[in-house]
Scaffold this active site. Structure first.
Site, short mmCIF file in Angstrom:
data_model
loop_
_atom_site.label_atom_id
_atom_site.label_comp_id
_atom_site.label_asym_id
_atom_site.label_seq_id
_atom_site.Cartn_x
_atom_site.Cartn_y
_atom_site.Cartn_z
N TYR A 158 10.09 94.65 27.62
CA TYR A 158 10.45 94.32 27.57
C TYR A 158 10.53 93.75 26.30
CZ TYR A 158 9.65 92.00 32.70
OH TYR A 158 9.63 92.42 33.97
N HIS A 171 6.30 97.28 29.90
CA HIS A 171 7.64 97.41 31.04
C HIS A 171 8.51 96.36 30.45
CE1 HIS A 171 3.96 96.62 33.68
NE2 HIS A 171 3.57 97.46 33.36
N HIS A 218 2.15 90.35 25.83
CA HIS A 218 2.64 91.69 27.43
C HIS A 218 3.76 91.93 26.13
CE1 HIS A 218 4.47 93.14 30.48
NE2 HIS A 218 5.14 91.61 31.47
#
Length: 367
Positions: A175, A173, A170
């Site tokens: 993070y 977004h 990931h």
């Protein structure tokens, strides 16, 4: 028939061999008490495999850093109990003939969760910021960074050991990895900072290299990226095709096989003079396979759903036009699959009258 011809072709890349081009997008559910996926979580994913989703990507599941999560009910991808829970998940998916990869995650600097729960150590990020002017954690030391890179590698190695078909990192977004990418949250003056996006990508590149080292050459690695930020929906990390190329190609060289290109609406373009979307541009400049995502099959975008907005089924014609043109290889579907595990079968069989809309109530339960 167009949907059948386009979306329901098989796809193979290294360890990933899937029956169609439909991907279940990662969607945070918070149904794993103390980080342990339950039997209900396993059943939830198994139903999507039974519903003939080609590739299931798990909700974000956090790596072995004390402050990697801001929510006690987000699943962990470390520790005996949590990994046993994930073993049940992948065994169930494989029993239905499905394929799956975990999305391994570190949230970085976060706002405190509305539940009041906080990790036992402060949040951590490149510069203590999760958006301009908002500090809510520590600036990572070199030792913190090294340990985090190693933790991503261990999670990927565990994914392979448990029998998952691929792994997704990931990097989107807002993070942790994305906080390193963005100049507004990365103010470092060492090798992990820099004036250019390419310079600020060093942390991501080192994570990818470690993941590749741990899983070997034949295991498929995906990274999820976004241009937009929760603090700025109109943000472009890469403002030109040249900047995009300088951002993506070092990650491709480090070991990424597939770029998962997150947009709020898949039909929106990044750069003037072309109708290519983010996934289309990523494939063009990197030569790698790409996944597109963003309001596929619904008439409203996903962020509005969390504010209570409902969405109704919408045409796939524009998606299929772009896919037939070769803009991207795979299509990630979020809310339609969250609400209906049989969405893919209904699309395949042209049972469009049976398609369901989406409402925020679907977020409150595992269907």
């Amino acid at each position: 028939m167009t949907a059948n011809n386009t979306l329901f072709r098989p796809f193979s890349l290294k360890s990933l061999n899937i029956k169609n081009r439909i991907v279940m997008a990662p969607m945070t559910r918070s149904f794993s008490p103390n980080g342990v996926p339950t039997a209900d979580v396993a059943a939830y994913y198994r139903k999507r495999a039974e519903g003939e989703v080609g590739l299931i990507l798990s909700e974000g599941t956090v790596i072995d850093r004390v402050s990697s999560s801001n929510d006690a009910n987000i699943p962990h991808f470390y520790g005996t109990e949590a990994l046993a829970g994930w073993q049940n998940v992948i065994d169930g998916v494989h029993a239905e003939g499905g394929a799956m990869g975990p999305q391994i995650w570190h949230m970085g600097i976060m706002d405190n969760h509305h539940s009041g729960w906080v990790p036992s150590q402060p949040f951590e990020g490149p510069s203590g910021l999760n958006r301009p002017g908002n500090t809510n954690g520590n600036t990572m030391t070199d030792a913190d960074i090294a340990d985090t890179i190693a933790a991503f590698g261990r999670a990927a190695a565990d994914a392979k050991r448990l029998g998952f078909d691929c792994v997704e990192i990931h990097g989107a977004h807002g993070y942790l990895i994305d906080q390193f990418f963005w100049n507004e949250t990365n103010k470092r003056t060492d090798i992990y900072g820099g004036k250019t996006l390419a310079e600020r990508s060093r942390f991501a590149v080192e994570v990818i290299k470690e993941v590749r080292k741990q899983v070997g050459e034949d295991f498929a690695i995906i990274i999820r990226l976004s241009q937009w930020k929760p603090a700025d929906y109109n943000n472009l990390l890469a403002k030109t095709p040249q900047e995009l190329e300088a951002w993506l190609n070092p990650m491709a060289d480090a070991g990424v096989d597939i770029f998962h290109c997150s947009q709020r609406r898949f039909w929106e373009t990044d750069f003037e003079g072309s109708d290519l979307n983010f996934a289309g541009w990523a494939k063009k400049v990197s030569g790698k396979a790409t996944i597109t995502v963003g309001s596929v099959g619904l008439d409203g975008e996903f962020l509005a759903a969390f504010g209570g907005a409902s969405s109704n089924p919408s045409s796939l014609d524009e998606l299929l036009r772009r896919m037939d043109r070769g803009d991207f290889d795979l299509v990630a579907v979020g809310r339609p699959l969250l609400a209906d595990p049989h969405w893919a079968q209904k699309i395949r069989d042209n049972r469009t009258v049976e398609l369901k809309g989406f409402s925020k109530e679907a977020l409150a339960q595992l269907v």
